[in-house]
Design a protein around this motif. Structure first.
Motif, PDB file in Angstrom:
ATOM      1  N   SER A 253       0.819  -1.220   0.000  1.00 21.22           N
ATOM      2  CA  SER A 253       0.000   0.000   0.000  1.00 21.22           C
ATOM      3  C   SER A 253       0.847   1.260   0.000  1.00 21.22           C
ATOM      4  CB  SER A 253      -0.920   0.009   1.224  1.00 21.22           C
ATOM      5  OG  SER A 253      -0.160   0.130   2.419  1.00 21.22           O
ATOM      6  N   ALA A 254       2.180   1.109   0.117  1.00 16.09           N
ATOM      7  CA  ALA A 254       3.086   2.265   0.225  1.00 16.09           C
ATOM      8  C   ALA A 254       2.671   3.159   1.392  1.00 16.09           C
ATOM      9  CB  ALA A 254       3.118   3.051  -1.075  1.00 16.09           C
ATOM     10  N   ARG A 255       2.213   2.530   2.461  1.00 18.88           N
ATOM     11  CA  ARG A 255       1.751   3.274   3.635  1.00 18.88           C
ATOM     12  C   ARG A 255       2.847   3.327   4.685  1.00 18.88           C
ATOM     13  NH1 ARG A 255      -0.868   2.204   8.589  1.00 18.88           N
ATOM     14  NH2 ARG A 255      -0.832  -0.051   8.228  1.00 18.88           N
ATOM     15  N   ARG A 256       3.046   4.494   5.241  1.00 19.37           N
ATOM     16  CA  ARG A 256       3.991   4.642   6.337  1.00 19.37           C
ATOM     17  C   ARG A 256       3.225   4.547   7.655  1.00 19.37           C
ATOM     18  NH1 ARG A 256       6.677   9.935   5.791  1.00 19.37           N
ATOM     19  NH2 ARG A 256       4.878  10.752   6.918  1.00 19.37           N
ATOM     20  N   ARG A 318      22.977  -0.191   6.830  1.00 20.43           N
ATOM     21  CA  ARG A 318      22.828  -1.204   5.796  1.00 20.43           C
ATOM     22  C   ARG A 318      21.555  -1.018   4.984  1.00 20.43           C
ATOM     23  NH1 ARG A 318      19.826  -5.989   5.585  1.00 20.43           N
ATOM     24  NH2 ARG A 318      20.687  -7.594   4.206  1.00 20.43           N
ATOM     25  N   GLU A 319      20.502  -0.553   5.629  1.00 18.07           N
ATOM     26  CA  GLU A 319      19.183  -0.589   5.009  1.00 18.07           C
ATOM     27  C   GLU A 319      18.933   0.602   4.099  1.00 18.07           C
ATOM     28  OE1 GLU A 319      16.457  -1.085   8.225  1.00 18.07           O
ATOM     29  OE2 GLU A 319      16.823  -3.239   8.356  1.00 18.07           O
ATOM     30  N   ASP A 320      18.023   0.404   3.172  1.00 14.33           N
ATOM     31  CA  ASP A 320      17.617   1.447   2.246  1.00 14.33           C
ATOM     32  C   ASP A 320      16.886   2.555   3.007  1.00 14.33           C
ATOM     33  OD1 ASP A 320      15.348   2.569   0.314  1.00 14.33           O
ATOM     34  OD2 ASP A 320      17.020   1.855  -0.929  1.00 14.33           O
ATOM     35  N   PRO A 321      17.089   3.832   2.631  1.00 13.80           N
ATOM     36  CA  PRO A 321      16.389   4.918   3.323  1.00 13.80           C
ATOM     37  C   PRO A 321      14.872   4.773   3.323  1.00 13.80           C
ATOM     38  CG  PRO A 321      18.144   5.801   1.953  1.00 13.80           C
ATOM     39  CD  PRO A 321      18.041   4.327   1.629  1.00 13.80           C
ATOM     40  N   GLY A 322      14.330   4.009   2.385  1.00 14.72           N
ATOM     41  CA  GLY A 322      12.889   3.814   2.344  1.00 14.72           C
ATOM     42  C   GLY A 322      12.389   2.725   3.271  1.00 14.72           C
ATOM     43  N   ASP A 323      13.295   1.977   3.915  1.00 16.55           N
ATOM     44  CA  ASP A 323      12.883   0.912   4.819  1.00 16.55           C
ATOM     45  C   ASP A 323      12.213   1.488   6.060  1.00 16.55           C
ATOM     46  OD1 ASP A 323      13.795  -1.022   3.125  1.00 16.55           O
ATOM     47  OD2 ASP A 323      15.689  -1.353   4.169  1.00 16.55           O
ATOM     48  N   THR A 324      11.392   0.672   6.687  1.00 18.86           N
ATOM     49  CA  THR A 324      10.653   1.107   7.871  1.00 18.86           C
ATOM     50  C   THR A 324      11.439   0.772   9.130  1.00 18.86           C
ATOM     51  OG1 THR A 324       8.591   0.654   6.690  1.00 18.86           O
ATOM     52  CG2 THR A 324       8.457   0.952   9.069  1.00 18.86           C
ATOM     53  N   PRO A 327      13.679   4.944  13.956  1.00 18.50           N
ATOM     54  CA  PRO A 327      14.247   6.285  13.737  1.00 18.50           C
ATOM     55  C   PRO A 327      13.624   7.017  12.548  1.00 18.50           C
ATOM     56  CG  PRO A 327      15.989   4.713  14.208  1.00 18.50           C
ATOM     57  CD  PRO A 327      14.736   3.918  14.022  1.00 18.50           C
ATOM     58  N   ARG A 328      13.420   6.322  11.448  1.00 16.68           N
ATOM     59  CA  ARG A 328      12.876   6.996  10.267  1.00 16.68           C
ATOM     60  C   ARG A 328      11.408   7.395  10.482  1.00 16.68           C
ATOM     61  NH1 ARG A 328      16.815   6.938   6.690  1.00 16.68           N
ATOM     62  NH2 ARG A 328      18.325   5.221   6.718  1.00 16.68           N
ATOM     63  N   LEU A 329      10.675   6.578  11.209  1.00 21.85           N
ATOM     64  CA  LEU A 329       9.286   6.927  11.486  1.00 21.85           C
ATOM     65  C   LEU A 329       9.193   8.106  12.450  1.00 21.85           C
ATOM     66  CD1 LEU A 329       7.652   3.393  11.798  1.00 21.85           C
ATOM     67  CD2 LEU A 329       7.520   4.983   9.867  1.00 21.85           C
ATOM     68  N   ILE A 330      10.065   8.133  13.459  1.00 17.27           N
ATOM     69  CA  ILE A 330      10.078   9.271  14.378  1.00 17.27           C
ATOM     70  C   ILE A 330      10.456  10.548  13.635  1.00 17.27           C
ATOM     71  CG2 ILE A 330      11.353  10.287  16.308  1.00 17.27           C
ATOM     72  CD1 ILE A 330      11.357   7.571  17.647  1.00 17.27           C
ATOM     73  N   ALA A 331      11.458  10.463  12.765  1.00 22.66           N
ATOM     74  CA  ALA A 331      11.877  11.642  12.009  1.00 22.66           C
ATOM     75  C   ALA A 331      10.718  12.195  11.182  1.00 22.66           C
ATOM     76  CB  ALA A 331      13.059  11.292  11.109  1.00 22.66           C
ATOM     77  N   ALA A 332       9.942  11.300  10.568  1.00 17.38           N
ATOM     78  CA  ALA A 332       8.820  11.751   9.737  1.00 17.38           C
ATOM     79  C   ALA A 332       7.666  12.275  10.582  1.00 17.38           C
ATOM     80  CB  ALA A 332       8.340  10.601   8.851  1.00 17.38           C
ATOM     81  N   GLU A 333       7.376  11.582  11.678  1.00 14.29           N
ATOM     82  CA  GLU A 333       6.206  11.936  12.479  1.00 14.29           C
ATOM     83  C   GLU A 333       6.450  13.168  13.348  1.00 14.29           C
ATOM     84  OE1 GLU A 333       3.955   9.514  15.937  1.00 14.29           O
ATOM     85  OE2 GLU A 333       3.780   8.618  13.928  1.00 14.29           O
ATOM     86  N   GLU A 334       7.676  13.321  13.843  1.00 12.40           N
ATOM     87  CA  GLU A 334       7.971  14.408  14.761  1.00 12.40           C
ATOM     88  C   GLU A 334       8.734  15.545  14.087  1.00 12.40           C
ATOM     89  OE1 GLU A 334       9.659  12.889  18.372  1.00 12.40           O
ATOM     90  OE2 GLU A 334       8.222  11.240  18.491  1.00 12.40           O
ATOM     91  N   HIS A 335       8.967  15.417  12.764  1.00 21.13           N
ATOM     92  CA  HIS A 335       9.588  16.486  11.962  1.00 21.13           C
ATOM     93  C   HIS A 335      10.934  16.913  12.565  1.00 21.13           C
ATOM     94  CE1 HIS A 335       5.765  16.710   9.870  1.00 21.13           C
ATOM     95  NE2 HIS A 335       5.152  16.892  11.028  1.00 21.13           N
ATOM     96  N   CYS A 336      11.779  15.934  12.795  1.00 26.29           N
ATOM     97  CA  CYS A 336      13.108  16.211  13.337  1.00 26.29           C
ATOM     98  C   CYS A 336      14.158  15.608  12.423  1.00 26.29           C
ATOM     99  CB  CYS A 336      13.251  15.664  14.755  1.00 26.29           C
ATOM    100  SG  CYS A 336      13.085  13.866  14.889  1.00 26.29           S
ATOM    101  N   SER A 337      15.414  15.911  12.673  1.00 32.12           N
ATOM    102  CA  SER A 337      16.495  15.334  11.878  1.00 32.12           C
ATOM    103  C   SER A 337      16.627  13.853  12.177  1.00 32.12           C
ATOM    104  CB  SER A 337      17.815  16.038  12.188  1.00 32.12           C
ATOM    105  OG  SER A 337      18.246  15.711  13.499  1.00 32.12           O
ATOM    106  N   LEU A 338      17.279  13.136  11.269  1.00 29.54           N
ATOM    107  CA  LEU A 338      17.481  11.708  11.488  1.00 29.54           C
ATOM    108  C   LEU A 338      18.346  11.470  12.724  1.00 29.54           C
ATOM    109  CD1 LEU A 338      16.867   8.887  10.514  1.00 29.54           C
ATOM    110  CD2 LEU A 338      18.852   9.027   8.978  1.00 29.54           C
ATOM    111  N   GLN A 339      19.361  12.307  12.950  1.00 32.44           N
ATOM    112  CA  GLN A 339      20.185  12.140  14.149  1.00 32.44           C
ATOM    113  C   GLN A 339      19.363  12.327  15.418  1.00 32.44           C
ATOM    114  OE1 GLN A 339      23.774  11.290  14.605  1.00 32.44           O
ATOM    115  NE2 GLN A 339      22.638  10.870  16.484  1.00 32.44           N
TER     116      GLN A 339
END
Length: 404
Positions: A253-256, A318-324, A327-339
């Motif tokens: 579904s390409a759903r995050r 190791r993982e692709d930036p598009g992987d779930t 950290p990546r979900l927090i960055a998207a949901e909380e609008h913060c940097s990946l670090q």
């Protein structure tokens, strides 16, 4: 398991979560009252582990190499290949490091993988990942290479689902995961079909290396694990298959997913099938009434979630930036940097670990010697997993696509 007088495991067994620096009555009240989750455990400056160890990886630790103990110091976080720094994590260190035992398990594991057909064409990379070393580190109470090999075969079968069917496999297709995991479950918890249809099912098993791996691994485990212990693994594998289908929905579904859903997912797709082998590999069995106790299961499952979060952090390079991942979900949901998202993930990991430690101490005080040993084993499993994640080429090799 009751609160009355009963036999208890030694209070200072190596690696056992130590007594918590808070009112024991408060800990027991919280535990018995059912409180759990983030914020349930008080923060601690020092985990107070036995044998002179410390949980936080940025402080002095003790390890054992070749049967002797040596000291080492880690004073800073781990820098990934992408430049992201993983902060020191609140987690025990590995109790032992026995290279000869790890090598023996690894060589037999790779030979078995070749025989059943998983990781075809990637055996050298498989060997470099050192899954056998993971089992040596995670089960320091076992020196039997065959028992460790059985655990490694089960674990590698589980990883093969991800690596062949979900992520890197040549025929990976999320639309097929439902069918494939249904077949895997039929192998793990063997089906009985009418004879005229049985042959068709067996043809499917014969044609699929991952299915052959599961059957072979469970047969090996049954040589020393009780039927109850094998059934516990079957249950955890069934839940894992649910988790893979949950993740497949995100892909198709390409759903995050939101962060809360991802954390729920980590109860489905995690390290629980590996961790549930703690007592059969150690040569004992947690009584059924204690293993099924909701308090024990809640704590044990939370320990598995903590290891999943550690995995999220170490697998980022190791993982692709598009992987779930968290950290990546927090960055998207909380609008913060990946670090910053990595730092927040580390904080969540640490809070979970505080809860696991406090509740394990309370449960060990209430339960049987076998339960105490099991909780100690889970603690040691997390320390071994941390050491393996920090050193395995699986998480420090090429970014996706090639490393098993």
């Amino acid at each position: 398991m009751t609160g009355g007088a009963m036999d208890r495991a030694p209070a200072h067994a190596p690696g056992r979560p130590g007594a918590v620096p808070t009112d024991p009555a408060e800990v027991l009240s919280r535990l018995l009252g059912g409180r759990s989750g983030l914020g349930a455990a008080p923060p601690r400056a020092d985990p107070g582990l036995a044998a002179g160890t410390r949980a936080r990886t940025g402080t002095r630790t003790k390890t054992r190499t070749g049967g002797t103990r040596t000291e080492r110091t880690r004073t800073e976080g781990t820098r990934t290949g992408s430049g992201i720094v993983i902060p020191p994590l609140y987690c025990p260190d590995a109790v032992r490091d026995d290279p000869a035992l790890a090598d023996a398990v690894d060589e037999e594991l790779v030979r078995w993988a070749e025989d059943v057909g998983i990781y075809a064409g990637r055996l050298d990379m498989l060997r470099s990942c050192r899954f056998g070393r993971l089992m040596m580190l995670a089960h320091p109470d076992c020196d039997d290479a065959d028992r460790l090999l059985a655990a490694a075969r089960c674990g590698l079968s589980e990883w093969a689902v991800d690596d062949h069917w979900a992520d890197d496999g040549e025929d990976a297709d999320p639309r097929l995961l439902g069918l494939r995991t249904a077949l895997a479950h039929a192998v793990v918890d063997p089906v009985r079909l009418p004879p005229r249809y049985e042959r068709q099912f067996e043809d499917q098993v014969a044609a699929e290396p991952v299915l052959r791996a599961f059957r072979s691994a469970l047969d090996h485990l049954a040589e020393f694990a009780s039927p109850t212990q094998v059934t516990r693994l079957r249950y955890q594998l069934a839940v894992m298959f649910v988790g893979y289908n949950h993740e497949a929905e995100w892909r198709t579904s390409a759903r995050r997913p939101p962060v809360w859903e991802y954390l729920l997912h980590r109860y489905e797709n995690g390290f629980f099938p590996c961790m549930v082998l703690t007592d059969p590999v150690g040569g004992y069995e947690v009584p059924a009434h204690e293993f099924a106790d909701p308090r024990v299961r809640r704590t044990y499952m939370y320990a598995g979630v903590a290891t999943c979060l550690l995995n999220d952090l170490y697998s980022m390079a190791r993982e692709d930036p598009g992987d779930t991942s968290l950290p990546r979900l927090i960055a998207a949901e909380e609008h913060c940097s990946l670090q910053e998202a990595v730092n927040r993930t580390a904080a969540v990991h640490d809070e979970v670990m505080h809860a696991v430690e406090a509740e394990s101490a309370a449960l060990a005080a209430l339960g049987s010697p076998a339960l105490g040993r099991f909780l100690e084993g889970i603690w040691n499993w997390m320390g071994g997993a941390k050491e393996w994640h920090a050193t395995s080429p699986r998480y420090h090799g090429p970014a996706s696509g090639g490393t098993p």
